[in-house]
Design a protein around this motif. Structure first.
Motif, short mmCIF file in Angstrom:
data_model
loop_
_atom_site.label_atom_id
_atom_site.label_comp_id
_atom_site.label_asym_id
_atom_site.label_seq_id
_atom_site.Cartn_x
_atom_site.Cartn_y
_atom_site.Cartn_z
N ASP A 17 0.85 -1.20 0.00
CA ASP A 17 0.00 0.00 0.00
C ASP A 17 0.88 1.25 0.00
O ASP A 17 0.57 2.23 -0.66
N ARG A 18 1.98 1.18 0.79
CA ARG A 18 2.91 2.30 0.90
C ARG A 18 4.32 1.78 1.08
O ARG A 18 4.54 0.83 1.81
N GLU A 19 5.27 2.42 0.40
CA GLU A 19 6.68 2.12 0.63
C GLU A 19 7.19 2.98 1.78
O GLU A 19 6.67 4.07 2.03
N ILE A 20 8.21 2.49 2.46
CA ILE A 20 8.89 3.23 3.52
C ILE A 20 10.36 3.31 3.10
O ILE A 20 11.20 2.54 3.57
N PRO A 21 10.69 4.23 2.20
CA PRO A 21 12.03 4.28 1.65
C PRO A 21 13.12 4.53 2.69
O PRO A 21 14.24 4.04 2.55
N GLY A 22 12.82 5.26 3.73
CA GLY A 22 13.83 5.55 4.74
C GLY A 22 14.39 4.31 5.40
O GLY A 22 15.58 4.24 5.72
N MET A 23 13.56 3.30 5.61
CA MET A 23 14.03 2.07 6.23
C MET A 23 14.96 1.31 5.28
O MET A 23 16.02 0.82 5.69
N ALA A 24 14.59 1.23 4.00
CA ALA A 24 15.45 0.57 3.02
C ALA A 24 16.75 1.34 2.84
O ALA A 24 17.83 0.75 2.74
N GLU A 25 16.66 2.66 2.83
CA GLU A 25 17.86 3.49 2.70
C GLU A 25 18.78 3.32 3.89
O GLU A 25 20.01 3.28 3.75
N ALA A 26 18.21 3.20 5.09
CA ALA A 26 19.03 3.02 6.30
C ALA A 26 19.80 1.70 6.25
O ALA A 26 20.98 1.65 6.61
N MET A 27 19.14 0.65 5.76
CA MET A 27 19.83 -0.63 5.64
C MET A 27 20.98 -0.53 4.64
O MET A 27 22.09 -1.00 4.92
N ARG A 28 20.73 0.09 3.50
CA ARG A 28 21.78 0.20 2.49
C ARG A 28 22.93 1.08 2.99
O ARG A 28 24.10 0.77 2.76
N ALA A 29 22.60 2.17 3.68
CA ALA A 29 23.65 3.06 4.19
C ALA A 29 24.54 2.34 5.20
O ALA A 29 25.76 2.46 5.15
N ALA A 30 23.94 1.59 6.10
CA ALA A 30 24.73 0.86 7.08
C ALA A 30 25.58 -0.22 6.40
O ALA A 30 26.74 -0.42 6.75
N SER A 31 25.00 -0.90 5.43
CA SER A 31 25.73 -1.95 4.72
C SER A 31 26.87 -1.39 3.88
O SER A 31 27.91 -2.03 3.72
N LEU A 32 26.67 -0.19 3.36
CA LEU A 32 27.69 0.43 2.53
C LEU A 32 28.98 0.69 3.31
O LEU A 32 30.06 0.71 2.74
N LEU A 33 28.85 0.85 4.62
CA LEU A 33 30.03 1.03 5.46
C LEU A 33 30.86 -0.27 5.54
O LEU A 33 32.02 -0.24 5.92
#
Length: 164
Positions: free
Chosen positions: A91-107
């Motif tokens: 119904d709705r995406e929550i992009p901030g949660m997906a972005e937070a996972m990618r940002a942490a993984s990118l480290l």
């Protein structure tokens, strides 16, 4: 501690054929149980859009499970279709949660920028796509653990004010 239910879906062609052991699904179930979630379901399906959709729809629409975690199928291989299957259900995406996972993984790895995982809601349920490797799936879920109770509370209609 949580009083929410969860289910874990592993998407893997090789796993569904018995050619590879699913290590991420059991590890995620254990972590969620340790966090107080009631693990109400788990399954392993091939990387097929319709099979992923059917499992998630049953858990969300029929069983009304609060949190659905899908591990696998978020990369760039032609068979990686978890985001496509998930997007049709949200119904709705929550992009901030997906972005937070990618940002942490990118480290930890530059390959994190190749992840296409989504997070969003369907009805009163939260659906999270995680990588298929045990290590990456756990690391990504751990990024979200601190906000999961509040996210679920809000998704399910709480009008309580957010605290900083």
């Amino acid at each position: 501690m949580s009083s929410y239910t969860c289910a874990v879906l592993t998407t893997s062609d090789k796993g569904s054929r018995g050619e590879r052991e699913d290590t991420s699904g059991p590890a995620l179930r254990q972590l969620l149980a340790e966090q107080g979630f009631t693990v109400a379901g788990h399954a392993l399906v091939p990387d097929r859009i319709e099979e992923i959709r059917q499992a998630v729809l049953a858990w969300v629409d029929r069983d009304q499970i609060d949190l659905i975690v899908i591990t696998g199928g978020t990369g760039l291989s032609p068979s990686d279709v978890t985001p496509e299957a998930t997007r049709t259900l949200l119904d709705r995406e929550i992009p901030g949660m997906a972005e937070a996972m990618r940002a942490a993984s990118l480290l930890k790895t530059k390959n994190a920028m190749l992840s296409r995982g989504l997070v969003g809601t369907r009805g009163r349920s939260l659906i999270i796509n995680l990588p298929g490797s045990r290590k990456a799936a756990l690391e990504n879920l751990e990024v979200l653990l601190p906000v999961l109770p509040h996210a679920l509370e809000k998704i399910q209609g709480s009008t309580r004010d957010c605290q900083p």
